[in-house]
Design a protein around this motif. Structure first.
Motif, PDB file in Angstrom:
ATOM      1  N   GLY A  94       2.591  -2.161   2.236  1.00 35.34           N
ATOM      2  CA  GLY A  94       2.049  -2.341   3.631  1.00 35.34           C
ATOM      3  C   GLY A  94       3.106  -3.251   4.289  1.00 35.34           C
ATOM      4  O   GLY A  94       3.936  -3.879   3.825  1.00 35.34           O
ATOM      5  N   ALA A  95       2.933  -3.464   5.706  1.00 34.48           N
ATOM      6  CA  ALA A  95       3.743  -4.376   6.572  1.00 34.48           C
ATOM      7  C   ALA A  95       3.505  -5.739   6.525  1.00 34.48           C
ATOM      8  O   ALA A  95       4.088  -6.700   6.696  1.00 34.48           O
ATOM      9  CB  ALA A  95       3.966  -3.703   7.810  1.00 34.48           C
ATOM     10  N   GLU A  96       2.148  -6.082   6.181  1.00 36.07           N
ATOM     11  CA  GLU A  96       1.516  -7.535   6.255  1.00 36.07           C
ATOM     12  C   GLU A  96       2.301  -8.358   5.197  1.00 36.07           C
ATOM     13  O   GLU A  96       2.765  -9.578   5.622  1.00 36.07           O
ATOM     14  CB  GLU A  96       0.072  -7.457   6.060  1.00 36.07           C
ATOM     15  CG  GLU A  96      -0.666  -8.813   6.234  1.00 36.07           C
ATOM     16  CD  GLU A  96      -0.604  -9.729   4.949  1.00 36.07           C
ATOM     17  OE1 GLU A  96      -0.592 -10.980   5.157  1.00 36.07           O
ATOM     18  OE2 GLU A  96      -0.166  -9.179   3.697  1.00 36.07           O
ATOM     19  N   ARG A  97       2.579  -7.778   4.018  1.00 31.30           N
ATOM     20  CA  ARG A  97       3.450  -8.679   3.020  1.00 31.30           C
ATOM     21  C   ARG A  97       5.092  -9.078   3.604  1.00 31.30           C
ATOM     22  O   ARG A  97       4.893 -10.293   3.381  1.00 31.30           O
ATOM     23  CB  ARG A  97       3.283  -7.737   1.803  1.00 31.30           C
ATOM     24  CG  ARG A  97       3.998  -8.559   0.566  1.00 31.30           C
ATOM     25  CD  ARG A  97       3.958  -7.744  -0.591  1.00 31.30           C
ATOM     26  NE  ARG A  97       4.431  -8.360  -1.675  1.00 31.30           N
ATOM     27  CZ  ARG A  97       4.451  -7.958  -3.135  1.00 31.30           C
ATOM     28  NH1 ARG A  97       3.881  -6.663  -3.321  1.00 31.30           N
ATOM     29  NH2 ARG A  97       5.133  -8.511  -3.939  1.00 31.30           N
ATOM     30  N   TYR A 141       7.867   4.875   7.588  1.00 35.01           N
ATOM     31  CA  TYR A 141       7.820   4.796   6.035  1.00 35.01           C
ATOM     32  C   TYR A 141       6.882   5.278   5.302  1.00 35.01           C
ATOM     33  O   TYR A 141       6.857   5.152   4.179  1.00 35.01           O
ATOM     34  CB  TYR A 141       8.118   3.097   5.950  1.00 35.01           C
ATOM     35  CG  TYR A 141       9.409   2.750   6.537  1.00 35.01           C
ATOM     36  CD1 TYR A 141      10.715   2.929   6.128  1.00 35.01           C
ATOM     37  CD2 TYR A 141       9.345   2.042   7.574  1.00 35.01           C
ATOM     38  CE1 TYR A 141      11.694   2.483   6.700  1.00 35.01           C
ATOM     39  CE2 TYR A 141      10.328   1.365   8.436  1.00 35.01           C
ATOM     40  CZ  TYR A 141      11.630   1.876   7.904  1.00 35.01           C
ATOM     41  OH  TYR A 141      12.778   1.466   8.792  1.00 35.01           O
ATOM     42  N   GLU A 142       5.799   5.786   5.927  1.00 33.89           N
ATOM     43  CA  GLU A 142       4.706   6.243   5.244  1.00 33.89           C
ATOM     44  C   GLU A 142       4.052   5.288   4.186  1.00 33.89           C
ATOM     45  O   GLU A 142       4.026   5.638   3.083  1.00 33.89           O
ATOM     46  CB  GLU A 142       5.098   7.719   4.485  1.00 33.89           C
ATOM     47  CG  GLU A 142       5.726   8.913   5.420  1.00 33.89           C
ATOM     48  CD  GLU A 142       6.328  10.026   4.738  1.00 33.89           C
ATOM     49  OE1 GLU A 142       6.239  10.096   3.366  1.00 33.89           O
ATOM     50  OE2 GLU A 142       6.962  10.910   5.510  1.00 33.89           O
ATOM     51  N   ILE A 143       3.900   4.070   4.788  1.00 34.06           N
ATOM     52  CA  ILE A 143       3.323   3.172   3.707  1.00 34.06           C
ATOM     53  C   ILE A 143       1.718   2.959   4.244  1.00 34.06           C
ATOM     54  O   ILE A 143       1.210   3.506   5.295  1.00 34.06           O
ATOM     55  CB  ILE A 143       4.010   1.761   4.018  1.00 34.06           C
ATOM     56  CG1 ILE A 143       4.006   1.582   5.714  1.00 34.06           C
ATOM     57  CG2 ILE A 143       5.377   2.296   3.691  1.00 34.06           C
ATOM     58  CD1 ILE A 143       4.648   0.264   5.961  1.00 34.06           C
ATOM     59  N   PRO A 144       0.917   2.167   3.554  1.00 33.23           N
ATOM     60  CA  PRO A 144      -0.322   1.968   3.692  1.00 33.23           C
ATOM     61  C   PRO A 144      -0.575   1.444   5.137  1.00 33.23           C
ATOM     62  O   PRO A 144       0.284   0.487   5.407  1.00 33.23           O
ATOM     63  CB  PRO A 144      -0.615   0.874   2.460  1.00 33.23           C
ATOM     64  CG  PRO A 144       0.130   1.325   1.585  1.00 33.23           C
ATOM     65  CD  PRO A 144       1.438   1.722   2.136  1.00 33.23           C
ATOM     66  N   ASP A 145      -1.763   1.905   6.007  1.00 34.28           N
ATOM     67  CA  ASP A 145      -1.576   1.259   7.245  1.00 34.28           C
ATOM     68  C   ASP A 145      -2.679   0.068   7.087  1.00 34.28           C
ATOM     69  O   ASP A 145      -3.763  -0.092   7.014  1.00 34.28           O
ATOM     70  CB  ASP A 145      -2.375   2.260   7.823  1.00 34.28           C
ATOM     71  CG  ASP A 145      -2.736   1.900   9.575  1.00 34.28           C
ATOM     72  OD1 ASP A 145      -2.166   1.054   9.886  1.00 34.28           O
ATOM     73  OD2 ASP A 145      -3.091   2.715  10.190  1.00 34.28           O
ATOM     74  N   ASP A 146      -1.542  -1.196   7.356  1.00 32.93           N
ATOM     75  CA  ASP A 146      -2.398  -2.399   7.461  1.00 32.93           C
ATOM     76  C   ASP A 146      -1.798  -3.107   8.758  1.00 32.93           C
ATOM     77  O   ASP A 146      -1.645  -4.274   8.867  1.00 32.93           O
ATOM     78  CB  ASP A 146      -2.062  -3.408   6.129  1.00 32.93           C
ATOM     79  CG  ASP A 146      -0.419  -3.579   6.104  1.00 32.93           C
ATOM     80  OD1 ASP A 146       0.343  -2.975   6.852  1.00 32.93           O
ATOM     81  OD2 ASP A 146      -0.205  -4.447   5.367  1.00 32.93           O
ATOM     82  N   THR A 147      -1.863  -2.216   9.702  1.00 34.18           N
ATOM     83  CA  THR A 147      -1.304  -2.684  10.994  1.00 34.18           C
ATOM     84  C   THR A 147      -1.954  -3.936  11.802  1.00 34.18           C
ATOM     85  O   THR A 147      -1.304  -4.862  11.926  1.00 34.18           O
ATOM     86  CB  THR A 147      -1.562  -1.679  12.167  1.00 34.18           C
ATOM     87  OG1 THR A 147      -0.778  -0.465  11.670  1.00 34.18           O
ATOM     88  CG2 THR A 147      -1.215  -1.961  13.449  1.00 34.18           C
TER      89      THR A 147
END
Length: 284
Positions: A94-97, A141-147
């Motif tokens: 995800g993007a948060e990391r 990027y087709e990654i987990p959604d942690d918007t």
């Protein structure tokens, strides 16, 4: 490309060139003939302009009799690959990391030099604008959604605008005021935010007008943290530049971009014009 990649490829190319000459191939053309490669490929590899594949290394060692060097050279090629930080690998959870990773860098930086030609810099983004940006990141990027978590971490960086004696030198291309994330309401909110933060005493906000004479081509966005680190973002990777002579090039580029920038009331007028543009745009 990062400094580390440049230097590693140049060192590898010089080593391979030495192997070629030691093996009696006095020219790149002769070696190209022996390997059935184009002469330009040999030249690019030897000058660090092209990353050789592992098969290329095997052929090079075979033709030059350097079989005992094969393992070492392949390890170098793999190391070069590791120097590229693929977004997919960074974002796989995800993007948060990735946003969390940036916070210590911001905490220890005293002088920021930021260039974004087409998007508002993350630390100046509103919640709504940042959410639309991360929605695109998740989809692309087709990654987990942690918007939501990613936005929270990005906005956490804004604390440094108000803490300590940090200096923020921010340049945006005029296009950044018009690149439409989320429609007129989101964009007007973001532009209002810029009008507010440009009054901060330690923030210098410059805009490079679309028709301004260019002292250097716009290039990719980049962020400079003191004179120690530059991060450059592309679609496929985030490139980390840490070698002093390469950082000097980015400092020079930033200074040249500043020549095209406007500041103060002119920036305010440009932002207000952009707001009027979105005022005229129909909302859904």
């Amino acid at each position: 490309m990062t400094t580390q990649v440049d230097e590693a490829l140049q060192a590898l190319g010089a080593r391979l060139r030495g192997f070629r000459k030691d093996a009696g191939f006095t020219s790149g053309r002769a070696f190209a003939h022996a390997t059935a490669w184009h002469e330009s490929k040999v030249s690019r590899i030897e000058h660090g302009k092209q990353r050789p594949s592992e098969d290329d290394i095997r052929i090079w060692c075979e033709r030059t009799g350097q079989h005992d060097q094969l393992g070492d050279l392949i390890a170098i090629v793999r190391h070069v690959d590791e120097l590229w930080l693929e977004w997919r690998r960074q974002l796989q959870a995800g993007a948060e990391r990735r946003q969390h990773k940036a916070i210590p860098v911001y905490a220890r930086t005293k002088v920021f030099r930021i260039w974004h030609p087409t998007v508002v810099w993350g630390t100046l983004q509103t919640t709504e604008y940042a959410a639309k940006v991360f929605e695109q990141v998740v989809n692309y990027y087709e990654i987990p959604d942690d918007t939501e978590a990613a936005v929270a971490k990005r906005l956490q960086r804004q604390q440094y605008l108000y803490q300590g004696e940090r200096i923020f030198n921010v340049l945006l291309g005029e296009q950044a005021l018009y690149t439409n994330f989320g429609g007129p309401d989101v964009m007007k909110g973001q532009l209002d935010r810029l009008l507010a933060v440009m009054r901060l005493p330690r923030l210098s906000l410059g805009i490079v007008p679309r028709s301004a004479p260019a002292a250097i081509w716009p290039g990719n966005s980049f962020s400079m943290f003191d004179d120690k680190l530059v991060l450059v973002e592309t679609y496929s990777a985030e490139l980390s530049v840490s070698q002093p002579r390469e950082i000097e090039l980015y400092a020079k580029a930033f200074a040249l971009l500043q020549r095209s920038a406007v500041y103060g009331t002119t920036v305010r007028d440009i932002i207000l014009t952009a707001i009027q543009h979105f005022d005229r745009m129909p909302t859904d």
